[in-house]
Scaffold this motif. Structure first.
Motif, PDB file in Angstrom:
ATOM      1  N   ILE A 137       0.836  -1.208   0.000  1.00  0.00           N
ATOM      2  CA  ILE A 137       0.000   0.000   0.000  1.00  0.00           C
ATOM      3  C   ILE A 137       0.865   1.251   0.000  1.00  0.00           C
ATOM      4  N   ASP A 138       1.945   1.242   0.770  1.00  0.00           N
ATOM      5  CA  ASP A 138       2.843   2.408   0.815  1.00  0.00           C
ATOM      6  C   ASP A 138       3.344   2.772  -0.581  1.00  0.00           C
ATOM      7  N   VAL A 139       3.803   1.763  -1.314  1.00  0.00           N
ATOM      8  CA  VAL A 139       4.371   2.025  -2.635  1.00  0.00           C
ATOM      9  C   VAL A 139       3.283   2.398  -3.640  1.00  0.00           C
ATOM     10  N   LEU A 140       2.223   1.616  -3.693  1.00  0.00           N
ATOM     11  CA  LEU A 140       1.180   1.819  -4.709  1.00  0.00           C
ATOM     12  C   LEU A 140       0.447   3.140  -4.523  1.00  0.00           C
ATOM     13  N   SER A 141       0.234   3.545  -3.266  1.00  0.00           N
ATOM     14  CA  SER A 141      -0.416   4.828  -3.014  1.00  0.00           C
ATOM     15  C   SER A 141       0.505   5.981  -3.395  1.00  0.00           C
ATOM     16  N   ARG A 142       1.782   5.820  -3.130  1.00  0.00           N
ATOM     17  CA  ARG A 142       2.733   6.902  -3.396  1.00  0.00           C
ATOM     18  C   ARG A 142       2.872   7.179  -4.891  1.00  0.00           C
ATOM     19  N   VAL A 143       2.812   6.112  -5.718  1.00  0.00           N
ATOM     20  CA  VAL A 143       2.984   6.304  -7.164  1.00  0.00           C
ATOM     21  C   VAL A 143       1.655   6.537  -7.878  1.00  0.00           C
ATOM     22  N   GLY A 144       0.527   6.480  -7.135  1.00  0.00           N
ATOM     23  CA  GLY A 144      -0.775   6.748  -7.743  1.00  0.00           C
ATOM     24  C   GLY A 144      -1.326   5.608  -8.571  1.00  0.00           C
ATOM     25  N   ASP A 145      -0.949   4.358  -8.259  1.00  0.00           N
ATOM     26  CA  ASP A 145      -1.484   3.187  -8.952  1.00  0.00           C
ATOM     27  C   ASP A 145      -2.850   2.863  -8.342  1.00  0.00           C
ATOM     28  N   THR A 146      -3.895   3.522  -8.848  1.00  0.00           N
ATOM     29  CA  THR A 146      -5.217   3.508  -8.206  1.00  0.00           C
ATOM     30  C   THR A 146      -5.793   2.110  -8.042  1.00  0.00           C
ATOM     31  N   LEU A 147      -5.811   1.333  -9.142  1.00  0.00           N
ATOM     32  CA  LEU A 147      -6.449   0.022  -9.088  1.00  0.00           C
ATOM     33  C   LEU A 147      -5.755  -0.897  -8.095  1.00  0.00           C
ATOM     34  N   TRP A 148      -4.425  -0.981  -8.181  1.00  0.00           N
ATOM     35  CA  TRP A 148      -3.713  -1.907  -7.308  1.00  0.00           C
ATOM     36  C   TRP A 148      -3.695  -1.417  -5.859  1.00  0.00           C
ATOM     37  N   ALA A 149      -3.680  -0.107  -5.666  1.00  0.00           N
ATOM     38  CA  ALA A 149      -3.765   0.411  -4.294  1.00  0.00           C
ATOM     39  C   ALA A 149      -5.121   0.040  -3.691  1.00  0.00           C
ATOM     40  N   ALA A 150      -6.200   0.164  -4.485  1.00  0.00           N
ATOM     41  CA  ALA A 150      -7.535  -0.209  -3.995  1.00  0.00           C
ATOM     42  C   ALA A 150      -7.579  -1.680  -3.618  1.00  0.00           C
ATOM     43  N   ARG A 151      -6.978  -2.523  -4.461  1.00  0.00           N
ATOM     44  CA  ARG A 151      -6.968  -3.949  -4.159  1.00  0.00           C
ATOM     45  C   ARG A 151      -6.205  -4.256  -2.876  1.00  0.00           C
ATOM     46  N   ALA A 152      -5.081  -3.618  -2.712  1.00  0.00           N
ATOM     47  CA  ALA A 152      -4.268  -3.884  -1.521  1.00  0.00           C
ATOM     48  C   ALA A 152      -4.963  -3.384  -0.255  1.00  0.00           C
ATOM     49  N   ILE A 153      -5.596  -2.216  -0.346  1.00  0.00           N
ATOM     50  CA  ILE A 153      -6.321  -1.682   0.823  1.00  0.00           C
ATOM     51  C   ILE A 153      -7.505  -2.588   1.159  1.00  0.00           C
ATOM     52  N   ASN A 154      -8.211  -3.054   0.138  1.00  0.00           N
ATOM     53  CA  ASN A 154      -9.317  -3.985   0.357  1.00  0.00           C
ATOM     54  C   ASN A 154      -8.811  -5.267   1.032  1.00  0.00           C
TER      55      ASN A 154
END
Length: 878
Positions: A150-167
């Motif tokens: 989540i730290d990496v995906l949120s920082r780079v703005g990877d919306t779909l994968w950040a949503a999946r990881a947070i879920n």
């Protein structure tokens, strides 16, 4: 409960859409992947196509074929020379291997993929590994991977994968008991998913929101969300084992044990047919074992739990192994085994679950305590009850109530009655807080099953203490509670009304003898579909939990009885205890055994049915002989010495749920007095206090197909002034309901149909089809007095702890003060004079029980007519 791993990755523009499509529209993705492979693609494109096919096969449950496709994808990725492509396929293959039960191989591939990646690619691998670790119960490691992703995906703005990881992190939080954190993650993931076009992810989020509702005790909302997820999943054609697991958990919490077992059995059959992935197969088997335990099928539960344990052991999942071991021990105990070996097994499971911090540890400690107590190991039992009791302050409602149950059992072992009553009171309060939000009467009734042991413990202790008032209070505490709160009427739901109308049309068509078999089969399927839709819609109804039920006061009851008596019959360990309330006091006496009473009741009902079917030329002698024998036997078993304290006034009987529809007038001590039957003293007080309408409006309705042609209706109509008669084409469900609403007195002559499989579909046959309990529940106000001259109209099904479900039980909380109904088949010809007599006495000002008593006395010279009068009960107050 659940979500799924996903595998859409980096790809070149010409095939870039395939992997995202695999998790949004899988069938379309599979077709396009086959098209790519049929066109002689290069290694890179072929790798993506094989990976897409592998993901779809995995999500459809064919794990072996998925592994083969992903190995092809890996070979083509290696040929392409793209390190990123190879890492991406390695992660997908790792997921499939774990799902195939090859946990060590899969985790080794994950480690290889992590070592060979960095940045966004590494974060995506960590997300998939974290979700996989969650699937096999390795929650701390899963949380560590997901936080890093989540730290990496949120920082780079990877919306779909950040949503999946947070879920996915929300799922881990939910599984470890952090509902607030889980809810926050699901909300955040939902906002991100709204920016994407991933349909499957959005559906999984609906399913995950059901987790939060379930964890907070909002079962109607959980059922509603699961229904929504099912409806959205179905067009995708994907096997739904986790959805079945989730639904089973909610149904068990709701006390709908039969529904839970049916759901589990269907899911297991479906999953075996598609060779489902092993972790979910093991979880499904474990949930099925829990369903079988709840439904009192211990042998089946043991088979499923042992199979689940073997699968979890092959996955090296300590978390799930410990849970499966605990269920295996519970199933063995439920088969009647209590041995030192079982104690060691239960003790080991409790210790392991304690170490892992699993919420199921309460049940494990309770089991170990029970087995220890059965073996005379009071110290060990006390230790385990104390460990379980530590969980009574936090967690879901059922876990907290179980903690209070453990505290009560510990107090029973030590002989501390004050602590026992306090623990039982607190545990039942928690359960009540939970079910008071349920709008459906069925859900409220069935959910009380979870408080049955707490109520039974308190009753047993009160009986030992020989305190009649205390025993009465505790008997009322958890008896017919679903009838003691205002009804939620879903009258504003047009879809429910439309489905009820459609059900009547289909049922009426099924009654036609001229239908072709193929048409009948189609109509039968439509009937089942409509019934399922109606029941599901009503189960989702919520009510305001603050509009609670009134308390019970013994003094209020004694004041209300006047010269009458209320007889509360209580079953404690198959012994019958009788409380005689009246004349300013409560007496406690013991009678017979419940088994003897049930057998005598069976003989009596058999004889009444024979008399109802008899013709004028038949000899009623043998049936009458059975009744003459059954009456005294019933009295000895149910009343015993209490028969001497009935006084000379009217009597109210409050029996256990399964004895509610006994023909009480057969008992010699009750034959010559007005008798009414109530689900509880609280329900009787409520019915007695129901205000009568100022206008004494009478409604008489006659359904089709009666042998007597409803001959009592015109005779009764002559007795009243303000009367509405509905017959033939006018006796439709809608017109009858409209006339019944707020009437002073209603009489319905119609065929009755009690549905033991689904009591709320019990019905009266009107011109346009069945008038069901669901229809009656839409009345703004039920008729003040109601007479049902139909077979089986008074039959109810025991439910939950000591609840009732059926046609008549639904009307008492809606303002009906009294009901006359039949408990067996009724003789149509004999019914006419009985009903005419009944109304003549009602017209003269007698109460419903008094009028029925007078009609019964007038029928004594005619055996069939008298049997018909005895087959009618006065329910409520009236």
């Amino acid at each position: 409960m659940s979500a799924r791993p996903h595998a859409d990755q980096f790809a070149r523009p010409d095939v870039e859409s395939l992997l995202p499509l695999a998790t949004s529209r899988p069938r379309e993705a599979a077709e396009k992947a086959r098209a790519v492979l049929g066109g002689r693609p290069g290694p890179y494109e072929a790798s993506i196509a094989h990976q897409t096919a592998g993901i779809v096969l995995r999500d459809f449950g064919d794990v072996a074929a998925s592994v083969r496709e992903l190995r092809r994808a890996l070979r083509r990725a290696q040929q392409s020379g793209s390190a990123e492509r190879e890492v991406d396929v390695l992660a997908s293959l790792a997921v499939a291997l774990v799902f195939a039960g090859r946990t060590a191989d899969g985790l080794a591939l994950f480690e290889r993929a992590v070592q060979r990646s960095d940045g966004v690619l590494a974060a995506r691998v960590l997300h998939r590994r974290g979700l996989t670790l969650w699937n096999i119960g390795r929650y701390p490691a899963a949380l560590e991977d997901l936080r890093s992703a989540i730290d990496v995906l949120s920082r780079v703005g990877d919306t779909l994968w950040a949503a999946r990881a947070i879920n996915a992190r929300g799922l881990v939080y939910e599984s470890t008991g952090y509902a607030d954190r889980a809810d926050a993650d699901f909300v955040a993931a939902g906002l991100l998913f709204a920016e994407t076009s991933q349909e499957l992810d959005a559906i999984y989020l609906v399913q995950n929101r059901a987790l939060v509702a379930f964890g907070s005790g909002n079962l109607p909302a959980a059922l509603s969300l699961l229904d929504e997820a099912t409806a959205r999943f179905r067009p995708l054609g994907i096997p739904l084992p986790t959805l079945s697991i989730d639904r089973c958990a909610v149904l068990i919490a709701a006390g709908l044990f039969g529904d839970a077992l049916a759901e589990a059995e269907a899911a297991v059959r479906e999953f075996e047919q598609v060779r489902g992935r092993v972790p979910k197969r093991a979880e499904l088997l474990l949930m099925a074992a829990n369903c079988a335990l709840a439904a009192r099928r211990p042998e089946l539960a043991l088979d499923w739990a042992e199979a689940a344990y073997r699968l979890f052991r092959s996955q090296h999942s300590d978390w799930w192994q410990a849970q499966a071991a605990a269920v295996v021990a519970q199933a063995r105990h439920a088969t009647g085994v209590a041995s030192p070996a079982l104690f060691r097994e239960a003790n080991r499971a409790a210790v392991q679950l304690d170490t892992l911090g699993a919420s199921q540890v309460v049940r494990a400690h309770l089991l170990a305590g029970r087995v220890g107590l059965a073996l005379g190991r009071r110290g060990d039992a006390n230790r385990h009850f104390a460990a379980a009791a530590r969980h009574r302050w936090r967690g879901p409602a059922l876990a907290r109530a179980s903690g209070w149950l453990a505290a009560a059992l510990r107090a029973e072992v030590s002989g501390d009655s004050r602590a026992l009553f306090a623990a039982c009171r607190r545990g039942l309060e928690i359960m009540e807080e939970n079910w008071l939000s349920f709008g459906a009467s069925e859900l409220r009734a069935q959910a009380t099953a979870h408080g049955a042991e707490l109520a039974a413990l308190a009753q047993r202790q009160a009986a030992r203490g020989r305190d009649p008032r205390l025993l009465l209070t505790w008997s009322e505490r958890w008896r017919a509670t679903a009838l003691a709160v205002p009804v939620v009427r879903p009258a504003a739901d047009p879809e429910l009304k439309a489905d009820l109308t459609a059900l009547r049309r289909v049922t009426r068509s099924l009654d036609s003898p001229r239908r072709q078999r193929s048409v009948t089969t189609t109509l039968g399927r439509e009937q089942l579909r409509l019934e399922s839709a109606i029941r599901s819609r009503v189960l989702r109804t919520r009510r305001d939990p603050d509009s609670g039920r009134a308390g019970f006061d013994v003094g209020d009851l004694l004041n209300a009885l006047g010269t009458g008596r209320l007889i509360q019959i209580i079953e404690i360990d198959d012994d019958i205890h009788v409380l005689v309330c009246g004349d300013g006091r409560v007496r406690h006496l013991t009678a017979g055994r419940m088994g003897d009473a049930a057998r005598a009741a069976g003989f009596a009902l058999f004889a009444l049915r024979r008399l109802a079917r008899s013709r004028p030329a038949d000899d009623p002698g043998s049936a009458l002989a059975i009744l003459e024998t059954a009456g005294p036997r019933l009295q000895e078993a149910l009343l015993g010495p209490a028969a001497r304290y009935l006084g000379s006034g009217p009597v109210v009987i409050v029996p256990p749920g399964r004895l509610h529809t006994i023909p009480w007038a057969l008992l010699p001590a009750l034959a010559d007095r007005a008798v009414s039957v109530a689900p509880s003293a609280t329900a009787w007080l409520r019915a007695r206090a129901a205000p009568a309408p100022q206008r004494r409006r009478v409604v008489l309705a006659r359904g089709p197909g009666l042998m007597s042609q409803g001959a009592e209706i015109p005779a009764v109509a002559q007795l009243y002034d303000d009367v509405t008669v509905l017959a033939d084409d006018n006796a439709t469900a809608g017109q009858v309901l409209g006339a019944l609403d707020g009437a002073w007195l209603a009489h319905i002559a119609a065929h009755g149909n009690f549905r033991a499989d689904s009591p709320l579909f019990s019905s009266l046959r009107m011109h346009d089809g069945p008038l069901t309990v669901y229809d009656f529940e839409q009345l703004r106000r039920a008729p003040y007095l109601l007479v049902l001259s139909s077979c089986d109209s008074g039959v109810v099904a025991p439910a939950g702890a000591d609840e009732l479900l059926g046609l008549v039980s639904s009307l008492l909380p809606m303002g009906t003060a009294g009901i006359i109904a039949g408990v067996v088949q009724l003789n149509d010809d004999a019914l006419v004079p009985v009903m005419t007599d009944l109304h003549r006495h009602l017209r003269a000002g007698q109460s419903l029980p008094g009028a029925l008593h007078a009609a019964r006395l007038a029928a004594r010279t005619d055996p069939v007519r008298h049997a018909t009068a005895v087959s009618l009960l006065a329910l409520g107050s009236g």
